[in-house]
Scaffold this motif. Structure first.
Motif, PDB file in Angstrom:
ATOM      1  N   SER A 199       0.830  -1.210   0.000  1.00  0.00           N
ATOM      2  CA  SER A 199       0.000   0.000   0.000  1.00  0.00           C
ATOM      3  C   SER A 199       0.861   1.256   0.000  1.00  0.00           C
ATOM      4  N   THR A 200       1.964   1.196   0.746  1.00  0.00           N
ATOM      5  CA  THR A 200       2.891   2.337   0.745  1.00  0.00           C
ATOM      6  C   THR A 200       3.491   2.513  -0.642  1.00  0.00           C
ATOM      7  N   MET A 201       3.852   1.385  -1.277  1.00  0.00           N
ATOM      8  CA  MET A 201       4.438   1.425  -2.624  1.00  0.00           C
ATOM      9  C   MET A 201       3.437   2.001  -3.635  1.00  0.00           C
ATOM     10  N   PHE A 202       2.184   1.574  -3.545  1.00  0.00           N
ATOM     11  CA  PHE A 202       1.161   2.100  -4.460  1.00  0.00           C
ATOM     12  C   PHE A 202       0.930   3.597  -4.209  1.00  0.00           C
ATOM     13  N   ALA A 203       0.952   3.969  -2.933  1.00  0.00           N
ATOM     14  CA  ALA A 203       0.753   5.380  -2.590  1.00  0.00           C
ATOM     15  C   ALA A 203       1.867   6.238  -3.203  1.00  0.00           C
ATOM     16  N   ARG A 204       3.100   5.747  -3.113  1.00  0.00           N
ATOM     17  CA  ARG A 204       4.233   6.493  -3.712  1.00  0.00           C
ATOM     18  C   ARG A 204       4.115   6.548  -5.227  1.00  0.00           C
ATOM     19  N   MET A 205       3.602   5.455  -5.804  1.00  0.00           N
ATOM     20  CA  MET A 205       3.428   5.404  -7.260  1.00  0.00           C
ATOM     21  C   MET A 205       2.427   6.488  -7.711  1.00  0.00           C
ATOM     22  N   ILE A 206       1.327   6.603  -6.984  1.00  0.00           N
ATOM     23  CA  ILE A 206       0.317   7.614  -7.333  1.00  0.00           C
ATOM     24  C   ILE A 206       0.909   9.015  -7.177  1.00  0.00           C
ATOM     25  N   GLU A 207       1.643   9.173  -6.093  1.00  0.00           N
ATOM     26  CA  GLU A 207       2.310  10.466  -5.844  1.00  0.00           C
ATOM     27  C   GLU A 207       3.224  10.812  -7.028  1.00  0.00           C
ATOM     28  N   ARG A 208       3.958   9.820  -7.487  1.00  0.00           N
ATOM     29  CA  ARG A 208       4.915  10.007  -8.591  1.00  0.00           C
ATOM     30  C   ARG A 208       4.197  10.316  -9.918  1.00  0.00           C
ATOM     31  N   MET A 209       3.015   9.720 -10.091  1.00  0.00           N
ATOM     32  CA  MET A 209       2.253   9.967 -11.321  1.00  0.00           C
ATOM     33  C   MET A 209       1.686  11.389 -11.360  1.00  0.00           C
ATOM     34  N   GLY A 210       1.531  11.979 -10.192  1.00  0.00           N
ATOM     35  CA  GLY A 210       1.048  13.359 -10.135  1.00  0.00           C
ATOM     36  C   GLY A 210      -0.434  13.508 -10.414  1.00  0.00           C
ATOM     37  N   THR A 211      -1.200  12.477 -10.119  1.00  0.00           N
ATOM     38  CA  THR A 211      -2.655  12.517 -10.341  1.00  0.00           C
ATOM     39  C   THR A 211      -3.373  12.713  -9.004  1.00  0.00           C
ATOM     40  N   PRO A 212      -4.685  12.946  -9.032  1.00  0.00           N
ATOM     41  CA  PRO A 212      -5.423  12.917  -7.757  1.00  0.00           C
ATOM     42  C   PRO A 212      -5.385  11.504  -7.171  1.00  0.00           C
ATOM     43  N   ALA A 213      -5.682  11.384  -5.876  1.00  0.00           N
ATOM     44  CA  ALA A 213      -5.759  10.062  -5.235  1.00  0.00           C
ATOM     45  C   ALA A 213      -7.180   9.542  -5.419  1.00  0.00           C
ATOM     46  N   TYR A 214      -7.400   8.817  -6.516  1.00  0.00           N
ATOM     47  CA  TYR A 214      -8.740   8.289  -6.781  1.00  0.00           C
ATOM     48  C   TYR A 214      -9.053   7.162  -5.814  1.00  0.00           C
ATOM     49  N   ARG A 215     -10.310   7.105  -5.407  1.00  0.00           N
ATOM     50  CA  ARG A 215     -10.771   6.009  -4.543  1.00  0.00           C
ATOM     51  C   ARG A 215     -12.270   5.808  -4.792  1.00  0.00           C
ATOM     52  N   PRO A 216     -12.833   4.691  -4.372  1.00  0.00           N
ATOM     53  CA  PRO A 216     -14.268   4.476  -4.584  1.00  0.00           C
ATOM     54  C   PRO A 216     -15.102   5.572  -3.920  1.00  0.00           C
ATOM     55  N   PRO A 217     -16.333   5.800  -4.395  1.00  0.00           N
ATOM     56  CA  PRO A 217     -17.171   6.859  -3.828  1.00  0.00           C
ATOM     57  C   PRO A 217     -17.470   6.641  -2.344  1.00  0.00           C
ATOM     58  N   ARG A 218     -17.849   7.730  -1.698  1.00  0.00           N
ATOM     59  CA  ARG A 218     -18.071   7.730  -0.240  1.00  0.00           C
ATOM     60  C   ARG A 218     -18.982   6.577   0.237  1.00  0.00           C
ATOM     61  N   ALA A 219     -20.106   6.368  -0.488  1.00  0.00           N
ATOM     62  CA  ALA A 219     -21.069   5.348  -0.047  1.00  0.00           C
ATOM     63  C   ALA A 219     -20.419   3.962  -0.026  1.00  0.00           C
ATOM     64  N   ILE A 220     -19.605   3.654  -1.048  1.00  0.00           N
ATOM     65  CA  ILE A 220     -18.924   2.353  -1.109  1.00  0.00           C
ATOM     66  C   ILE A 220     -17.837   2.282  -0.040  1.00  0.00           C
ATOM     67  N   HIS A 221     -17.147   3.394   0.132  1.00  0.00           N
ATOM     68  CA  HIS A 221     -16.108   3.488   1.160  1.00  0.00           C
ATOM     69  C   HIS A 221     -16.701   3.147   2.539  1.00  0.00           C
ATOM     70  N   GLU A 222     -17.881   3.720   2.821  1.00  0.00           N
ATOM     71  CA  GLU A 222     -18.533   3.475   4.122  1.00  0.00           C
ATOM     72  C   GLU A 222     -19.068   2.050   4.209  1.00  0.00           C
ATOM     73  N   LEU A 223     -19.721   1.585   3.110  1.00  0.00           N
ATOM     74  CA  LEU A 223     -20.310   0.241   3.101  1.00  0.00           C
ATOM     75  C   LEU A 223     -19.252  -0.830   3.378  1.00  0.00           C
ATOM     76  N   ALA A 224     -18.062  -0.621   2.798  1.00  0.00           N
ATOM     77  CA  ALA A 224     -16.997  -1.634   2.906  1.00  0.00           C
ATOM     78  C   ALA A 224     -16.514  -1.819   4.339  1.00  0.00           C
ATOM     79  N   ARG A 225     -16.841  -0.868   5.231  1.00  0.00           N
ATOM     80  CA  ARG A 225     -16.413  -1.009   6.628  1.00  0.00           C
ATOM     81  C   ARG A 225     -16.982  -2.277   7.263  1.00  0.00           C
ATOM     82  N   ILE A 226     -18.160  -2.728   6.741  1.00  0.00           N
ATOM     83  CA  ILE A 226     -18.802  -3.887   7.386  1.00  0.00           C
ATOM     84  C   ILE A 226     -18.245  -5.219   6.857  1.00  0.00           C
TER      85      ILE A 226
END
Ligand SMILES: [Fe+2]
Ligand SMILES: [Fe+2]
Length: 324
Positions: A133-160
């Motif tokens: 996860s740290t490696m992927f985070a650095r990769m995204i940082e290096r690409m210079g893009t936004p940090a894309y992630r699933p939408p809020r509702a999915i983010h919250e749902l996945a907690r269960i």
């Protein structure tokens, strides 16, 4: 198995407390492999190396709009830019999946005997995923893009997920998180048109994931053998829902804004694009065959599998299949 499973055995299915000689031997081998062959992306990757202008972060034909009228309207530079953002989106979803996976592994370790090789390996795998996860985070940082992630509702749902998932669906969820990205990474790891940095990240991930996938597949088969008949529909439906959510969230619609496209319209075009549907099917091809053989793909849940594009309208699991 179904009829003879005792309540204690079923509880073991939740908690994975039962000692198991074969599982211990497998975990021992994996621990040795982890000690002999692990990477530290902080040291093993030169993050300061310049990027190779003109090379992509994703294969062209794996871009969600490839082959559509919208794609034809984009300039070569815009296509390269979109490929970069889609790669960042898949990588961001990868981090999200690994976070969930770490919670599932923590559940295994929390319930088990710390003296067992099995729990010790679960902890070793957790450490692998932390580095990934740290490696992927650095990769995204290096690409210079936004940090894309699933939408809020999915983010919250996945907690269960760690609460509702146990046994075959839990290991199936692990495999969906690991095998879909893995198939796409393997396809581009030796491709000269891909950025060397991305290929190095993929190479490290592929090598370490092979251990994880081996364990998850073995555990899925073991937990299926302990499952009662009454639990199977729940397991199938939960896994089908997870598969759909993951497949739909590999490409965040916001990536299309990077090349001036309307996210809603481009999303609609991508979902109807046969090339994109084929990419999703390709990413899950081996896993779907394994899950089908294990008996985890079937009624109920087929609607979600087909809507995810992981299972086609025809063929195994399709309307022609008597098991569907
Ligand atoms: Fe990983
Ligand atoms: Fe993994």
């Amino acid at each position: 198995m179904a009829a003879s499973a005792t309540a204690a055995q079923r509880r073991a299915g939740h908690g994975e407390r039962a000692p198991h000689a074969e599982r211990e031997r497998h975990a021992e081998r994996l621990l040795r492999s982890t000690a002999a062959r692990s990477y530290d992306p902080e040291l093993d990757i030169d993050w300061s190396a310049p990027l190779d202008e003109g090379k992509g972060f994703l294969l062209e034909h794996r871009c969600s709009l490839y082959g559509t009228a919208l794609w034809e309207r984009l300039s070569p530079a815009q296509r390269l830019e979109l490929r970069k953002h889609e790669a960042a989106s898949v990588t961001g979803t990868g981090i999200w999946l690994e976070m969930l996976l770490m919670r599932l592994l923590t559940k295994v370790a929390y319930d088990g005997d710390p003296r067992s090789r099995y729990v010790q390996y679960a902890l070793a795998e957790l450490a692998d995923e932390c580095r990934h996860s740290t490696m992927f985070a650095r990769m995204i940082e290096r690409m210079g893009t936004p940090a894309y992630r699933p939408p809020r509702a999915i983010h919250e749902l996945a907690r269960i997920l760690p609460v509702v998932a146990y046994g075959p669906a839990m290991w199936g969820a692990v495999l969906i998180g690991e095998e879909l990205p893995d198939r796409l990474q393997r396809e581009m790891v030796d491709d000269e048109s891909i950025q060397p940095l991305m290929r190095m990240v993929n190479r490290i991930h592929i090598m370490e994931e092979a251990r994880h996938i081996g364990l998850a597949r073995a555990e899925l088969v073991r937990s299926m053998s302990r499952l009662s008949r009454a639990e199977l529909p729940y397991q199938r439906l939960l896994l089908a829902r997870i598969a759909f959510i993951v497949a739909r969230n590999l490409v965040n619609p916001r990536v299309y804004s990077s090349v001036g496209l309307d996210p809603r319209e481009a999303r609609r075009v991508a979902l109807a694009n046969p090339h994109h549907r084929e990419t999703i099917r390709f990413s899950g091809e081996k896993l779907v065959a394994f899950l089908r053989d294990a008996g985890l793909i079937g009624t109920p849940g087929m609607r979600w599998w087909r809507r995810s594009f992981l299972v086609g309208p025809e063929g195994p699991g399709g309307p022609e299949d008597p098991q569907a």
